[in-house]
Design an enzyme around this catalytic site. Structure first.
Site, mmCIF file in Angstrom:
data_model
loop_
_atom_site.group_PDB
_atom_site.id
_atom_site.type_symbol
_atom_site.label_atom_id
_atom_site.label_comp_id
_atom_site.label_asym_id
_atom_site.label_seq_id
_atom_site.Cartn_x
_atom_site.Cartn_y
_atom_site.Cartn_z
ATOM 1 N N CYS A 21 0.787 -1.240 0.000
ATOM 2 C CA CYS A 21 0.000 0.000 0.000
ATOM 3 C C CYS A 21 0.819 1.290 0.000
ATOM 4 C CB CYS A 21 -0.948 0.002 1.187
ATOM 5 S SG CYS A 21 -2.256 -1.214 0.978
HETATM 6 N N1 LIG Z 1 -3.195 -5.448 1.589
HETATM 7 C C1 LIG Z 1 -3.487 -4.433 2.377
HETATM 8 O O1 LIG Z 1 -2.981 -4.314 3.496
HETATM 9 C C2 LIG Z 1 -4.486 -3.381 1.923
HETATM 10 C C3 LIG Z 1 -5.018 -2.505 2.887
HETATM 11 C C4 LIG Z 1 -5.926 -1.532 2.472
HETATM 12 C C5 LIG Z 1 -6.258 -1.407 1.131
HETATM 13 N N2 LIG Z 1 -5.689 -2.234 0.216
HETATM 14 C C6 LIG Z 1 -6.095 -2.083 -1.184
HETATM 15 O O2 LIG Z 1 -7.073 -3.066 -1.476
HETATM 16 C C7 LIG Z 1 -6.907 -3.569 -2.798
HETATM 17 C C8 LIG Z 1 -6.697 -5.070 -2.744
HETATM 18 O O3 LIG Z 1 -5.488 -5.305 -2.069
HETATM 19 P P1 LIG Z 1 -5.055 -6.772 -1.601
HETATM 20 O O4 LIG Z 1 -3.785 -6.620 -0.848
HETATM 21 O O5 LIG Z 1 -6.204 -7.457 -0.975
HETATM 22 O O6 LIG Z 1 -4.754 -7.431 -3.026
HETATM 23 P P2 LIG Z 1 -4.312 -8.931 -3.314
HETATM 24 O O7 LIG Z 1 -3.349 -8.849 -4.438
HETATM 25 O O8 LIG Z 1 -3.922 -9.611 -2.053
HETATM 26 O O9 LIG Z 1 -5.657 -9.617 -3.805
HETATM 27 C C9 LIG Z 1 -6.331 -9.268 -4.972
HETATM 28 C C10 LIG Z 1 -7.051 -10.509 -5.462
HETATM 29 O O10 LIG Z 1 -7.923 -10.134 -6.523
HETATM 30 C C11 LIG Z 1 -7.902 -11.166 -7.499
HETATM 31 N N3 LIG Z 1 -8.391 -10.627 -8.767
HETATM 32 C C12 LIG Z 1 -7.755 -9.809 -9.633
HETATM 33 N N4 LIG Z 1 -8.561 -9.490 -10.656
HETATM 34 C C13 LIG Z 1 -9.732 -10.119 -10.428
HETATM 35 C C14 LIG Z 1 -10.966 -10.171 -11.124
HETATM 36 N N5 LIG Z 1 -11.147 -9.493 -12.236
HETATM 37 N N6 LIG Z 1 -11.951 -10.933 -10.624
HETATM 38 C C15 LIG Z 1 -11.782 -11.620 -9.468
HETATM 39 N N7 LIG Z 1 -10.635 -11.591 -8.752
HETATM 40 C C16 LIG Z 1 -9.627 -10.845 -9.231
HETATM 41 C C17 LIG Z 1 -6.447 -11.596 -7.519
HETATM 42 O O11 LIG Z 1 -6.285 -12.864 -8.121
HETATM 43 C C18 LIG Z 1 -6.112 -11.575 -6.033
HETATM 44 O O12 LIG Z 1 -6.377 -12.812 -5.418
HETATM 45 C C19 LIG Z 1 -5.767 -2.773 -3.404
HETATM 46 O O13 LIG Z 1 -6.288 -1.678 -4.087
HETATM 47 C C20 LIG Z 1 -4.981 -2.313 -2.182
HETATM 48 O O14 LIG Z 1 -4.275 -1.128 -2.426
HETATM 49 C C21 LIG Z 1 -4.838 -3.243 0.590
#
Ligand SMILES: NC(=O)c1ccc[n+]([C@@H]2O[C@H](COP(=O)([O-])OP(=O)(O)OC[C@H]3O[C@@H](n4cnc5c(N)ncnc54)[C@H](O)[C@@H]3O)[C@@H](O)[C@H]2O)c1
Length: 437
Positions: A266
């Site tokens: 992030c």
């Molecule tokens: N990880 C964190 O600590 C955190 C905290 C707050 C906000 N965020 C934000 O939240 C969002 C997600 O982050 P994350 O860390 O959970 O990501 P991640 O990479 O862990 O997970 C994303 C998931 O989405 C899936 N995916 C991608 N395209 C897809 C589609 N079209 N249909 C279905 N599934 C699909 C991927 O295969 C993956 O499993 C990002 O924008 C991130 O910036 C993350």
């Protein structure tokens, strides 16, 4: 209530488990079939033990299922949460392709169903994205109108990895931006059992709140790092300085621990993305540029401390403890271990590394360095050690482990060890911001 969560990552699964625990029927979708199988077997696809415990219970009870079929899952749900990744592109801009693909699938689901649904954007996206990227895709693909036929909300996520479920169940605040009152009210009602402060706003403001929050956290970390680096040169322990500064309620004590810089999925990406978004509107942010520059050079501070003690690193065996972007997780996205190890290698050091959970993914990124199967093995024969991630277990290292080093010198890159304990165990302690010699 049926809820569909698109994306079985940290945010998606924390959201899914949170709603499952609130007794909703949850379907999580992912394009990755392997992830879907992992979730359906009651396991999390990443190291997050408390989330996994609750996930297993919900899967067993049949109230949480995973599927690759987003269209059907979203078609049957009242709320659809989009939680896909938004990684950085080389320019710093966020890559919206996963968001676009998810939006197209959700649009098909909207087309196939007749009832009113609320589509909720949870991924971090720069201001304007939900309105100008997601809304047109949903409307075009469904031939329906946001605000009339379906609701559109932006609900940024503030969880931290390592405490993902707790942060989802007890967030510091819930921000709901919406295209129209009906959608916002429905999402607020869904969140009613969670007793955190709730802030209702528009889509763009909700998007910006997430960036404003992460930029402040990155600023606090970078401030702590700069103060710490100065303290070392002034012969002062920054821990005393920052703890006292943090007593001022305008400053606050949290996130003032110096280290090797911020990593993870992030903070670095969000700082870059906001900088790029501001530039697109003709605004050059000095602060955001400075944050990236400070963060970029911070891993070098540990190497400077080490070289000051043991001299040039050419041919020396250097142990790196902790490869994840922080202790307690297996996520290596933007870990400071990569620039740290790269610089050690550039200086001719032989690097041996260990991490309790993150080694399998780190090996794929840096296959040529040596890996140890324990912290003790990692330290054996080392001419120095840099602690890169604050795994709790590193705090228990003592004489038995340090005595195996050729030169027992520890650079605490996260200020997670007790200097007196390390010294009592026979090693020289150096730490970021530890100017007391
Ligand atoms: N990880 C964190 O600590 C955190 C905290 C707050 C906000 N965020 C934000 O939240 C969002 C997600 O982050 P994350 O860390 O959970 O990501 P991640 O990479 O862990 O997970 C994303 C998931 O989405 C899936 N995916 C991608 N395209 C897809 C589609 N079209 N249909 C279905 N599934 C699909 C991927 O295969 C993956 O499993 C990002 O924008 C991130 O910036 C993350």
């Amino acid at each position: 209530m049926r809820i569909c969560v698109v994306g079985a990552g940290y945010v998606g699964l924390a959201t899914a488990v949170m709603f499952g625990k609130l007794r909703h029927e949850v379907s999580v979708t992912d394009i990755d079939g392997g992830r879907v199988r992992t979730v359906n077997s009651g396991k999390a696809p990443f190291y997050e033990p408390s989330l996994e415990n609750e996930l297993a219970k919900l899967v067993k009870a049949g109230s949480l299922v995973a599927t690759t079929d987003t269209v059907t899952s979203a078609r049957d749900a009242k709320f659809v949460f989009m939680c896909v990744q938004t990684p950085s592109m080389p320019s710093g801009r966020i890559d919206t392709r996963p968001v676009k693909k998810a939006s197209r699938d959700v649009a098909k689901a909207l087309r196939q169903s007749s009832g009113y649904k609320v589509i909720v954007m949870k991924s971090t996206v720069v201001p304007g994205t939900t309105d100008s990227v997601v809304r047109p895709l949903l409307e075009k693909g469904s031939s329906k109108v946001a605000g009339a036929d379906f609701g559109l909300c932006m609900n940024p996520e503030f969880l931290q990895e390592g405490s993902a479920l707790k942060d989802s169940m007890e967030p510091s605040r819930i921000v709901v931006g919406s295209s129209d009152k009906r959608a916002g009210d429905l999402l607020m009602k869904l969140y009613a059992p969670i007793k955190s402060e709730k802030i209702k706003t528009d889509l763009r403001t909700a998007e910006m709140i997430k960036y404003a929050s992460n930029v402040f956290l990155a600023t606090k970390i970078s401030y702590a790092n700069e103060i710490a680096d100065m303290c070392v040169r002034f012969g002062i322990d920054s821990e005393t300085v920052l703890a006292a500064a943090g007593k001022d309620p305008r400053i606050g004590p949290l996130f003032l621990k110096p280290g090797l810089g911020f990593g993870g999925s992030c903070l670095p990406k969000d700082v870059r993305a906001l900088k790029d978004r501001a530039r697109a509107d003709g605004y050059g942010s000095e602060l955001l540029s400075a944050l990236l520059a400070i963060n970029g050079r911070q891993p070098l501070e540990a190497i400077w401390l080490l070289e000051r003690e043991i001299g040039p690193l050419q041919g020396k065996r250097i142990a790196v403890l902790g490869l994840a972007f922080k202790g307690g997780v297996d996520d290596i996205r933007e870990t400071r271990a990569v620039p740290l190890v790269t610089e050690l290698l550039a200086k001719g050091a032989r690097v041996v590394a260990f991490d309790p959970m993150a080694m399998p993914s780190f090996i794929k990124v840096m296959p040529t360095i040596e890996y140890a199967s324990s912290a003790q093995e990692c330290l054996s024969g080392a001419d120095g050690c840099i602690v890169q991630a604050d795994w709790k277990q590193f705090g228990t290292l003592g004489r038995k482990e340090f005595s195996r080093m050729r030169f027992p010198v520890i650079v605490d890159g996260r200020r997670c060890l007790d200097p007196a304990k390390v010294e009592r165990a026979g090693a020289k302690y150096l730490g970021i911001g530890y100017g007391r010699t």
